[in-house]
Design an enzyme around this catalytic site. Structure first.
Site, PDB file in Angstrom:
ATOM      1  N   VAL A 189      33.417   6.966   3.511  1.00 32.54           N
ATOM      2  CA  VAL A 189      34.216   6.355   4.583  1.00 32.54           C
ATOM      3  C   VAL A 189      33.478   6.409   5.916  1.00 32.54           C
ATOM      4  CG1 VAL A 189      36.388   6.493   5.840  1.00 32.54           C
ATOM      5  CG2 VAL A 189      36.362   6.913   3.389  1.00 32.54           C
ATOM      6  N   GLU A 205      46.260   6.488  10.927  1.00 29.85           N
ATOM      7  CA  GLU A 205      46.530   5.238  10.209  1.00 29.85           C
ATOM      8  C   GLU A 205      45.838   5.210   8.850  1.00 29.85           C
ATOM      9  OE1 GLU A 205      48.506   2.265  11.290  1.00 29.85           O
ATOM     10  OE2 GLU A 205      48.301   2.406   9.142  1.00 29.85           O
ATOM     11  N   GLU A 224      39.077  10.272  -4.964  1.00 32.13           N
ATOM     12  CA  GLU A 224      38.824  11.445  -4.137  1.00 32.13           C
ATOM     13  C   GLU A 224      37.667  12.244  -4.737  1.00 32.13           C
ATOM     14  OE1 GLU A 224      40.756  12.194  -1.254  1.00 32.13           O
ATOM     15  OE2 GLU A 224      41.271  10.140  -1.753  1.00 32.13           O
ATOM     16  N   LYS A 261      50.856  10.862   0.675  1.00 31.25           N
ATOM     17  CA  LYS A 261      51.125   9.621   1.424  1.00 31.25           C
ATOM     18  C   LYS A 261      52.633   9.355   1.477  1.00 31.25           C
ATOM     19  CE  LYS A 261      46.613   7.781   0.063  1.00 31.25           C
ATOM     20  NZ  LYS A 261      45.881   7.069  -0.997  1.00 31.25           N
ATOM     21  N   GLY A 289      38.445   2.779  -0.654  1.00 28.72           N
ATOM     22  CA  GLY A 289      37.101   2.229  -0.509  1.00 28.72           C
ATOM     23  C   GLY A 289      36.665   2.311   0.946  1.00 28.72           C
TER      24      GLY A 289
END
Ligand code: HSE
Length: 452
Positions: free
Chosen positions: A15, A130, A191, A206, A315
């Site tokens: 990321v 976010e 992960e 989440k 992704g």
């Protein structure tokens, strides 16, 4: 001349690398939109020798995250290391040094959100997250800002790209679970520890965050009843498809809408069901058609009605896009001196509680391996009948050899505690072999019309 916002990045894996590349591509566009130039000045990594091939000067890399979190020249810290121990320390250190922080770390937010938000507020800075839910879908912004005038009547989410990719490939291509998971890892969706994905914990984190935002009391991970997709049998995927259903790992956040209106006219929405488990959805429902790495969140608000948010859920690029959105918000807050204009989280229903799984009611799919002889069905039906559990349909696939055959039962709405009791008794019958398979069904019935 655009104001410069100096960013320190901690963690530069899939990321982080995606973020650096995206900023290099669209940084100028963002500067022209924001009137502020976002500049990554320093990057902390574990291993300096790794070849990252990123469009930044090698000199900005360090192994010392503390020097970034405490550097007075850094305005904003982006934490992308994951995990809940060192990451928590990193974020607390940065907040205490007067820096707003951006994180994609859902486990950390779900587990320690209250502490971190409090610390941000105490230091007059903000915490942006976010990217912690549903990858590239701006669902935190939608709930916090776009739907702020709504009471959330129900929320469903397909929130894990890895699981959705695995389920889609198992159904459409007949891949087995292990092969599909290996592909998801190769594509950078999973992960570091893929058990977090396939055992449902990532989705639970989440779901906890979305439930907390929707209902104003913090939902911790241990309060989310969670089951993953490991061990799901391709046979059930096939049988379900024959009956018009598709498997999804579904997060459900559903308040008790039938609670009586209180004296001041407010309708308490508590307790709230916050659950994650493999679920059968009617195949013509829009959520059943969310495939591959895509995520979707369905939110029904009492003013707006039904809304749907769809996009890539995992992704490098999807997550980078969400971090860019937080960078823009944070940069504007710095420019306008308005950190906290939209607080990270504002508690507002502190008496709220999570519904106990035993009292959750839904339809079920049951698959049993039974002895193919007269009376078997009568035995099973009698156990269900005694517990007031109704069968809506049943089906016994042809073509199985020997005296053991699968038997699939669709069950009307039933409580979880009653189903558990029924399965225990059914499992003890000498005509039933192995453990019964029990999957919940979500029919998406319209909400009841409630009197004011
Ligand atoms: N492993 C996660 C997923 C990444 O597959 O959705 C985004 O949280």
């Amino acid at each position: 001349m655009a104001e410069k916002v100096s960013v320190g990045l901690i963690g530069c894996g899939v990321v982080g690398g995606g973020l650096v590349r995206a900023l290099s591509r669209n940084g100028a566009l963002m500067a022209s939109r924001l009137g502020a130039q976002i500049s990554v000045e320093r990057i902390a990594v574990r291993d300096l020798s790794k070849n990252r091939d990123l469009p930044v000067e090698p000199a900005i890399f360090t192994t010392d995250w503390m020097s970034i979190a405490t550097d007075p020249a850094i305005h904003l810290v982006v934490e992308l290391v994951g995990g809940t121990d060192t990451a928590r320390e990193m974020i607390l250190t940065a907040l205490r040094h007067g820096k707003s922080v951006i994180t994609a770390n859902k486990a950390l937010i779900c587990e320690y959100g209250e502490e971190l938000f409090e610390e941000a507020e105490k230091n007059g800075v903000n915490l942006y997250y976010e990217a912690s839910v549903a990858g590239g879908i701006p669902i935190i912004k939608a709930l916090r800002e776009g739907l702020i005038g709504n009471r959330v009547q129900r929320l469903y989410g397909i929130l894990n790209g890895t699981c959705n990719y695995i389920l889609t490939q198992m159904k459409n291509k007949g891949w087995d679970f292990d092969y599909a998971l290996a592909e998801a890892q190769r594509l950078g969706y999973a992960e570091a520890d893929p058990a977090l994905d396939v055992d449902g914990h990532d989705t639970a984190h989440k779901a906890g965050i979305l439930a907390s935002l929707s209902y104003g009391f913090w939902v911790r991970p241990d309060q989310v009843h969670t089951e993953g997709i490991r061990g799901l049998d391709i046979l059930d995927i096939q049988f379900a498809a024959r009956m018009g259903y598709t498997f999804k790992l579904l997060a459900m956040v559903k308040p008790n809408l039938a609670a009586p209106v209180s004296q001041n006219g407010a309708r308490p929405f508590s307790p709230v069901q916050v659950t994650v488990f493999p679920t059968l959805l009617p195949e013509d429902h829009v959520l059943a058609n969310v495939n591959g790495v895509f995520n979707a969140v369905f939110v029904q608000g009492d003013v707006v009605g039904e809304t749907l948010y769809y996009g890539p859920g995992a992704g490098a690029d999807a997550t980078a896009s969400a971090v860019l959105s937080d960078l823009a918000d944070a940069a504007l807050d710095i420019k306008c001196d308005s950190a906290g204009r939209v607080p990270a989280f504002t508690p507002h229903e502190e008496d709220g509680e999570v519904q106990d799984i035993d009292s959750v009611v839904c339809p079920f799919y049951l698959r049993l391996q039974v002895m193919d002889r007269p009376g078997t069905m009568a035995n099973i039906a009698s156990i269900l009948g005694d517990l007031n559990i109704g069968i809506s349909s049943m089906f016994q696939p042809e073509g199985h050899e020997g005296d053991r055959v699968p038997l699939v039962l669709m069950i009307h709405d039933a409580r979880h505690d009653a189903m558990r009791e029924a399965l225990k008794k059914i499992g003890q019958l000498d005509v039933v072999f192995g453990d019964p398979v029990m999957i919940r069904v979500e029919p998406f019935d319209p909400l009841p019309v409630l009197a004011d």
